[in-house]
Design a protein around this motif. Structure first.
Motif, short mmCIF file in Angstrom:
data_model
loop_
_atom_site.label_atom_id
_atom_site.label_comp_id
_atom_site.label_asym_id
_atom_site.label_seq_id
_atom_site.Cartn_x
_atom_site.Cartn_y
_atom_site.Cartn_z
N ASP A 267 40.04 38.30 38.53
CA ASP A 267 41.47 38.08 38.70
C ASP A 267 42.16 38.95 37.65
O ASP A 267 42.25 38.56 36.48
CB ASP A 267 41.78 36.60 38.50
N LYS B 139 48.92 48.42 41.16
CA LYS B 139 49.42 47.24 41.87
C LYS B 139 48.59 46.96 43.12
O LYS B 139 48.29 45.80 43.43
CB LYS B 139 50.90 47.45 42.23
N LYS B 140 48.20 48.01 43.82
CA LYS B 140 47.40 47.83 45.04
C LYS B 140 46.02 47.24 44.71
O LYS B 140 45.53 46.35 45.40
CB LYS B 140 47.24 49.17 45.76
N THR C 106 45.12 45.41 42.07
CA THR C 106 45.19 44.06 41.50
C THR C 106 45.97 43.07 42.35
O THR C 106 45.83 41.86 42.16
CB THR C 106 45.84 44.11 40.10
N ASN C 107 46.78 43.58 43.25
CA ASN C 107 47.63 42.75 44.10
C ASN C 107 48.58 41.87 43.25
O ASN C 107 48.85 40.73 43.60
CB ASN C 107 46.80 41.89 45.05
N LYS C 108 49.04 42.45 42.13
CA LYS C 108 49.96 41.73 41.25
C LYS C 108 51.03 42.69 40.75
O LYS C 108 50.82 43.90 40.67
CB LYS C 108 49.21 41.16 40.05
N ASP C 109 52.17 42.12 40.38
CA ASP C 109 53.21 42.91 39.74
C ASP C 109 52.72 43.34 38.36
O ASP C 109 52.00 42.59 37.68
CB ASP C 109 54.51 42.11 39.60
#
Length: 191
Positions: free
Chosen positions: A35, A62-63, A65-68
């Motif tokens: 995570d 961002k892609k 980690t899929n997070k801001d």
């Protein structure tokens, strides 16, 4: 050791020429199920270089980690008291960031993230990349090697004849370094 579901802060500083070596390691950690919380320095946030634009690198981070992305002091301060990461890594960790960490300077997202995380008494991994590692940065590296909860990805001179003071981590050793740091051990050999 499996790193699945480990909460890892991954901070990137301005050693732009090493991004092509670091991003595949971030992808490996993500595929393993970590995570990952992305953190960037101001220079990564704003500078376009011959190694890519700031937007390209941020979009890629961002892609993966899929997070801001955490990119300022206000966003990174809650890392310690609220986010409770298992580990924070700075890769690449520039000489500028090494100096700030060694001397307690907290003036940006990455240095604040490290400060906020370290107060939880948990590991910080530094993956250095600096042209003055055997020069002005050497004393700071030494100070950090003696600091509690600071671990280093193994490193060496990357171009001893063209850049005799330059040090760069073996980025492919990020995962085993993280595994050892989570157990309270410095991976060996470090040099």
């Amino acid at each position: 050791m499996s790193l699945k579901n480990k909460k890892i802060g991954f901070a990137i500083t301005g050693s732009f020429c090493n991004f092509h070596n670091v991003f595949p390691e971030i992808e490996k950690l993500a595929k393993e199920g970590c995570d990952i919380y992305p953190i960037i320095s101001e220079s990564v946030d704003i500078y376009d270089t011959r190694f890519g634009s700031a937007k390209e690198w941020k979009d890629k981070f961002k892609k993966i980690t899929n997070k801001d992305i955490i990119k300022n002091i206000v966003e990174s301060e809650p890392i310690g008291p609220k986010l409770d990461l298992d580990l924070l890594i700075v890769a690449p960790c520039s000489g500028n960031t090494i100096a700030k960490l060694a001397n307690g300077i907290t003036d940006g997202a990455v240095t604040m993230a490290v400060k906020a995380h370290i107060r939880n008494n948990k590991p910080v991994v530094l993956s250095i990349a600096t042209n003055d590692g055997l020069g002005a940065s050497l004393k700071n590296i030494g100070l950090l090697m003696n600091a509690k909860n600071i671990y280093f990805v193994p490193f060496n001179q990357d171009a001893p004849f063209k850049k005799p003071k330059s040090l760069v981590s073996h980025f492919d050793k990020i995962k085993p370094t993280i595994e050892e740091a989570l157990n309270g051990n410095q991976i060996q050999p470090i040099l």
